[in-house]
Design a protein around this motif. Structure first.
Motif, PDB file in Angstrom:
ATOM      1  N   ASN A 155       0.807  -1.227   0.000  1.00 55.95           N
ATOM      2  CA  ASN A 155       0.000   0.000   0.000  1.00 55.95           C
ATOM      3  C   ASN A 155       0.837   1.273   0.000  1.00 55.95           C
ATOM      4  OD1 ASN A 155      -1.941  -1.959   0.339  1.00 55.95           O
ATOM      5  ND2 ASN A 155      -2.897  -1.026   2.118  1.00 55.95           N
ATOM      6  N   VAL A 156       1.985   1.228   0.669  1.00 56.38           N
ATOM      7  CA  VAL A 156       2.796   2.440   0.828  1.00 56.38           C
ATOM      8  C   VAL A 156       4.029   2.423  -0.069  1.00 56.38           C
ATOM      9  CG1 VAL A 156       4.154   3.812   2.452  1.00 56.38           C
ATOM     10  CG2 VAL A 156       1.985   2.804   3.189  1.00 56.38           C
ATOM     11  N   ALA A 157       4.891   1.428   0.131  1.00 59.46           N
ATOM     12  CA  ALA A 157       6.174   1.425  -0.574  1.00 59.46           C
ATOM     13  C   ALA A 157       5.999   1.269  -2.085  1.00 59.46           C
ATOM     14  CB  ALA A 157       7.064   0.313  -0.026  1.00 59.46           C
ATOM     15  N   THR A 158       5.121   0.354  -2.507  1.00 57.54           N
ATOM     16  CA  THR A 158       4.941   0.122  -3.939  1.00 57.54           C
ATOM     17  C   THR A 158       4.328   1.332  -4.631  1.00 57.54           C
ATOM     18  OG1 THR A 158       4.760  -2.273  -3.685  1.00 57.54           O
ATOM     19  CG2 THR A 158       3.751  -1.313  -5.635  1.00 57.54           C
ATOM     20  N   THR A 159       3.304   1.904  -4.020  1.00 57.76           N
ATOM     21  CA  THR A 159       2.689   3.105  -4.599  1.00 57.76           C
ATOM     22  C   THR A 159       3.701   4.231  -4.709  1.00 57.76           C
ATOM     23  OG1 THR A 159       0.494   2.528  -3.760  1.00 57.76           O
ATOM     24  CG2 THR A 159       0.895   4.850  -4.257  1.00 57.76           C
ATOM     25  N   THR A 160       4.518   4.407  -3.672  1.00 58.25           N
ATOM     26  CA  THR A 160       5.540   5.450  -3.679  1.00 58.25           C
ATOM     27  C   THR A 160       6.562   5.203  -4.785  1.00 58.25           C
ATOM     28  OG1 THR A 160       5.295   5.725  -1.285  1.00 58.25           O
ATOM     29  CG2 THR A 160       7.279   6.637  -2.291  1.00 58.25           C
ATOM     30  N   ARG A 161       7.049   3.988  -4.858  1.00 57.92           N
ATOM     31  CA  ARG A 161       8.113   3.676  -5.827  1.00 57.92           C
ATOM     32  C   ARG A 161       7.624   3.810  -7.268  1.00 57.92           C
ATOM     33  NH1 ARG A 161       9.093  -0.929  -4.215  1.00 57.92           N
ATOM     34  NH2 ARG A 161       8.002  -2.140  -5.825  1.00 57.92           N
ATOM     35  N   LEU A 162       6.459   3.224  -7.581  1.00 55.24           N
ATOM     36  CA  LEU A 162       5.965   3.294  -8.955  1.00 55.24           C
ATOM     37  C   LEU A 162       5.632   4.726  -9.353  1.00 55.24           C
ATOM     38  CD1 LEU A 162       3.696   0.113  -9.227  1.00 55.24           C
ATOM     39  CD2 LEU A 162       6.043   0.439 -10.058  1.00 55.24           C
ATOM     40  N   THR A 163       5.087   5.497  -8.423  1.00 52.57           N
ATOM     41  CA  THR A 163       4.803   6.905  -8.705  1.00 52.57           C
ATOM     42  C   THR A 163       6.089   7.657  -8.999  1.00 52.57           C
ATOM     43  OG1 THR A 163       2.804   6.904  -7.335  1.00 52.57           O
ATOM     44  CG2 THR A 163       3.837   9.037  -7.753  1.00 52.57           C
ATOM     45  N   ARG A 164       7.096   7.436  -8.175  1.00 57.54           N
ATOM     46  CA  ARG A 164       8.383   8.122  -8.354  1.00 57.54           C
ATOM     47  C   ARG A 164       9.057   7.725  -9.667  1.00 57.54           C
ATOM     48  NH1 ARG A 164      12.143   9.878  -9.942  1.00 57.54           N
ATOM     49  NH2 ARG A 164      14.004  10.778  -8.962  1.00 57.54           N
ATOM     50  N   GLU A 165       8.923   6.466 -10.060  1.00 54.89           N
ATOM     51  CA  GLU A 165       9.586   6.012 -11.279  1.00 54.89           C
ATOM     52  C   GLU A 165       8.845   6.463 -12.537  1.00 54.89           C
ATOM     53  OE1 GLU A 165      11.970   2.010  -9.946  1.00 54.89           O
ATOM     54  OE2 GLU A 165       9.802   1.822 -10.155  1.00 54.89           O
ATOM     55  N   ALA A 166       7.525   6.595 -12.440  1.00 54.43           N
ATOM     56  CA  ALA A 166       6.737   6.968 -13.627  1.00 54.43           C
ATOM     57  C   ALA A 166       6.685   8.466 -13.864  1.00 54.43           C
ATOM     58  CB  ALA A 166       5.318   6.413 -13.485  1.00 54.43           C
ATOM     59  N   LEU A 167       6.712   9.262 -12.792  1.00 53.78           N
ATOM     60  CA  LEU A 167       6.433  10.687 -12.900  1.00 53.78           C
ATOM     61  C   LEU A 167       7.443  11.491 -13.723  1.00 53.78           C
ATOM     62  CD1 LEU A 167       4.591  13.038 -12.120  1.00 53.78           C
ATOM     63  CD2 LEU A 167       5.836  13.201  -9.941  1.00 53.78           C
TER      64      LEU A 167
END
Length: 298
Positions: A144-156
């Protein structure tokens, strides 16, 4: 070459930094020959599947990501039957550090690039915090936290370079208040909403839609799987269908809303939770999230 999609009024945003047109052209050139795609994590069922269906119905190339191969195959077949369009299946555990690369590679093989990311994959835990195992708690935080953070950071960054695209992070109406008896789940979704709103503010006027979706109870298997099917809120709060949530999510995401609360009743509840003090709302949520057998023992 695709044209920039940042609206004219983006440049009027008070703290908008004008884009370097040459840099934008280079970024678009990098994906020339590829079509933009929507990627939905946790897209093989529930809200994720419904969101994928809604994007397909609107004509978007869409990929769904899941770690269960059988369920993923069934979801693709279901989407084909209901929309007539082919969704791309990406078999991937999004909690793995390499998940973004796996997704990008799969898209590239199909002549696509990531244009809109829907971070839907998530899990929940019901019951008193002290009763949960350390493994379950860390699994929830990882997804819920780490994956959402990581994918958002990598895609943005690539979206900002192209001045187009979007990120839709699926949270919960429960993000608006502490959730006794679902403490870690509510806290994780509160993080998602806070992160999303902050990033949306940082990048306002850059041509990238960034929003959080806050659904209330939904008629999916999620509540049962997290052990909350017998909790009082399941009897007292009217649930929405996954399709209704997806329709609302798509409409307001494309309109540019940063926080999307589907359903009139949920909007009322959301506003009430913002206005009323925690001294009132937290005991109410505690009562709603308890199971009937817990009440009988009290």
């Amino acid at each position: 070459m695709q044209k920039r999609t940042a609206p004219w009024y983006a440049r009027l945003w008070p703290w908008h930094t004008p884009a370097d047109d040459a840099a934008v052209r280079r970024a678009l050139q990098d994906v020339s020959g590829l079509e933009p795609a929507v990627v939905v994590t946790g897209g093989s069922r529930g809200i994720g599947l419904a969101i994928a269906r809604r994007f397909l119905q609107a004509g978007h190339q869409t990929a769904i990501v899941a770690r269960n191969a059988v369920r993923l195959e069934e979801a693709v077949a279901e989407l084909k039957a209901s929309t007539g369009a082919d969704a791309i299946a990406i078999l991937c555990d999004v909690t793995e550090p390499s998940a973004y690369d796996v997704i990008a590679t799969a898209l590239n093989r199909n002549g696509l690039y990531l244009d809109i990311l829907v971070n839907n994959a998530g899990t929940g835990l019901a019951g008193p915090f002290a009763t949960h195992s350390e493994a379950d708690l860390f699994r929830l935080v990882a997804l819920n936290v780490a994956t959402t953070t990581r994918l958002t950071r990598e895609a943005l960054p690539a979206m900002l370079e192209r001045q187009r695209g979007g990120i839709l992070n699926v949270a919960s109406l429960g993000a608006s208040v502490p959730g006794p008896n679902q403490a870690a789940y509510y806290a994780s979704k509160s993080y998602v909403v806070s992160l999303t709103e902050a990033i949306a503010s940082e990048n306002a006027g850059q041509g990238v839609r960034i929003a959080a979706l806050l659904p209330g109870p939904v008629t999916t298997a999620f509540h049962e799987e997290m052990g909350a099917e017998q909790s009082l809120y399941r009897y007292l709060l009217p649930p929405m269908s996954a399709e209704s949530v997806a329709n609302s999510a798509y409409r307001w995401f494309m309109f540019g809303n940063r926080v999307i609360v589907p359903g009139i009743f949920n909007v009322f509840f959301f506003v009430a939770l913002k206005i009323l003090p925690h001294a009132l709302t937290v005991p109410l949520i505690y009562w709603l999230l308890r199971k009937p057998d817990a009440l009988n023992r009290s």
